[in-house]
Design a protein around this motif. Sequence first.
Motif, PDB file in Angstrom:
ATOM      1  N   LYS A 170       0.871  -1.308   0.014  1.00  0.00           N
ATOM      2  CA  LYS A 170       0.022  -0.066   0.043  1.00  0.00           C
ATOM      3  C   LYS A 170       0.801   1.216  -0.043  1.00  0.00           C
ATOM      4  O   LYS A 170       0.253   2.401  -0.238  1.00  0.00           O
ATOM      5  CB  LYS A 170      -0.896   0.086   1.033  1.00  0.00           C
ATOM      6  CG  LYS A 170      -1.928  -1.043   1.063  1.00  0.00           C
ATOM      7  CD  LYS A 170      -2.866  -1.018   2.232  1.00  0.00           C
ATOM      8  CE  LYS A 170      -4.065  -2.234   2.024  1.00  0.00           C
ATOM      9  NZ  LYS A 170      -5.308  -1.948   3.056  1.00  0.00           N
ATOM     10  N   THR A 171       2.027   0.992   0.156  1.00  0.00           N
ATOM     11  CA  THR A 171       3.048   2.118  -0.061  1.00  0.00           C
ATOM     12  C   THR A 171       3.066   2.700  -1.341  1.00  0.00           C
ATOM     13  O   THR A 171       3.418   4.066  -1.433  1.00  0.00           O
ATOM     14  CB  THR A 171       4.383   1.939   0.697  1.00  0.00           C
ATOM     15  OG1 THR A 171       4.082   1.141   1.908  1.00  0.00           O
ATOM     16  CG2 THR A 171       5.258   3.035   0.701  1.00  0.00           C
ATOM     17  N   VAL A 172       3.098   1.897  -2.227  1.00  0.00           N
ATOM     18  CA  VAL A 172       3.221   2.474  -3.735  1.00  0.00           C
ATOM     19  C   VAL A 172       2.662   3.537  -4.161  1.00  0.00           C
ATOM     20  O   VAL A 172       3.157   4.366  -4.784  1.00  0.00           O
ATOM     21  CB  VAL A 172       3.438   1.065  -4.607  1.00  0.00           C
ATOM     22  CG1 VAL A 172       3.460   1.399  -6.126  1.00  0.00           C
ATOM     23  CG2 VAL A 172       4.490  -0.067  -4.271  1.00  0.00           C
ATOM     24  N   ALA A 173       1.433   3.390  -3.880  1.00  0.00           N
ATOM     25  CA  ALA A 173       0.485   4.704  -4.207  1.00  0.00           C
ATOM     26  C   ALA A 173       0.793   5.877  -3.700  1.00  0.00           C
ATOM     27  O   ALA A 173       0.216   6.715  -4.280  1.00  0.00           O
ATOM     28  CB  ALA A 173      -1.109   4.075  -3.718  1.00  0.00           C
ATOM     29  N   LEU A 174       1.655   5.879  -2.660  1.00  0.00           N
ATOM     30  CA  LEU A 174       1.808   7.152  -1.968  1.00  0.00           C
ATOM     31  C   LEU A 174       3.176   7.869  -2.409  1.00  0.00           C
ATOM     32  O   LEU A 174       3.239   8.932  -2.090  1.00  0.00           O
ATOM     33  CB  LEU A 174       1.990   6.892  -0.365  1.00  0.00           C
ATOM     34  CG  LEU A 174       0.743   6.095   0.382  1.00  0.00           C
ATOM     35  CD1 LEU A 174       1.105   6.070   1.880  1.00  0.00           C
ATOM     36  CD2 LEU A 174      -0.484   7.081   0.156  1.00  0.00           C
ATOM     37  N   VAL A 175       3.838   6.866  -3.182  1.00  0.00           N
ATOM     38  CA  VAL A 175       5.327   7.643  -3.553  1.00  0.00           C
ATOM     39  C   VAL A 175       5.034   8.244  -4.771  1.00  0.00           C
ATOM     40  O   VAL A 175       4.252   7.754  -5.744  1.00  0.00           O
ATOM     41  CB  VAL A 175       6.215   6.081  -3.775  1.00  0.00           C
ATOM     42  CG1 VAL A 175       7.576   6.488  -4.153  1.00  0.00           C
ATOM     43  CG2 VAL A 175       6.254   5.440  -2.306  1.00  0.00           C
ATOM     44  N   ASP A 176       5.813   9.290  -4.926  1.00  0.00           N
ATOM     45  CA  ASP A 176       5.875   9.905  -6.408  1.00  0.00           C
ATOM     46  C   ASP A 176       6.337   9.216  -7.378  1.00  0.00           C
ATOM     47  O   ASP A 176       7.158   8.309  -7.078  1.00  0.00           O
ATOM     48  CB  ASP A 176       6.676  11.369  -6.059  1.00  0.00           C
ATOM     49  CG  ASP A 176       6.829  12.032  -7.129  1.00  0.00           C
ATOM     50  OD1 ASP A 176       7.741  11.951  -7.982  1.00  0.00           O
ATOM     51  OD2 ASP A 176       5.829  12.971  -7.329  1.00  0.00           O
TER      52      ASP A 176
END
Length: 343
Positions: free
Chosen positions: A295-301
């Motif tokens: 779920k981190t991927v969607a938060l990363v630029d």
Amino acid sequence: MNSKIATVLMLGMLAGPLSAAEKLTVVSFGGNNRQAQEKAFYKPFTSEKKVAITADDYNGEMAKIRVMADTGKTSWDVVEVESPELLRGCSEGLFEPLDWSRIGKKEDFIPAAVSDCGVGIFIWSTVLTYDPKKLASAPQGWADFWDVKKYPGKRGLRRGAKFTLEFALLADGVAKEDVYTLLGTEEGVQRAFRKLDQIKPDIQWWESGAQPLQWLAAGDVVMTSAYNGRVTSAQAEGQSFEMQWNGSLYDLDHWAIVKGSPKKALAENFIAFASAPVQQKHFVEAIPYGPSNTKTVALVDEAVGSKLPTSPDNLKNARATDAEFWIDHGEDLEERFIAWANK
């Protein structure tokens, strides 16, 4: 009772809880990695949970952890370990089994990040790295790394069997899916060393992560294997290095709790905190390693995400390092490598 004495005693009682604040010792591999962990994990955890983090470094050796587990005198709580050490340490009883209900949902993590004694922190890769300003064309994989006629000059490889033997087989045309099956046979091992014989005079062996990029910048090597996080950091400092992800090998570092830690519940709280998507986002922004929480991927630029080992384009032709293979065969292959290298 003297009023002054009573006042002093009262102040002492009030100060007691403050001086007895909870503390946790977290041990990692140091360097840029520790700096990123302090920014993304340690300081926010201390601020939010009011727990003092004592940060320490080590080089991955298991001897000290084994002594702690054997004697019950545990001065470390949470440690960062690589995959083979996690599996071996868990089987030997050096790490505490984890209560995943305190950490998070297993389905939120990539499968390789979930185990009985560990939680994946991040994914890192060893990649083929080069300076496009110094080459007529970009190498497309390890076969080009071995082509000393097309790309004359020294090339850097990590001094050790791990990664080196895999890259040799990939350069010899072995499919990434078949590398460890073949390397588990005597025929496969001999094939890897025969391939290494072809470029042995042209290899400059590195032993620390900083060396290959220093050599590349100085022109001592024309291309090299290197850790992706180091390459991206060098790019940020103005170097024109590029990474060829085709044939890269990736692995995870994990959090584990030393057996006998009296602060297991607190340690699990820390691991849960550090494994949350927003904390992993801060870590990834501080050092370019792939997050273990999906779920981190969607938060990363996107600009950051494209340089991570977990980017779909970068994973496409990559291969996971087989930790169990290296547990079973590592000692023998390292001995054989050292004997070969010293000839």
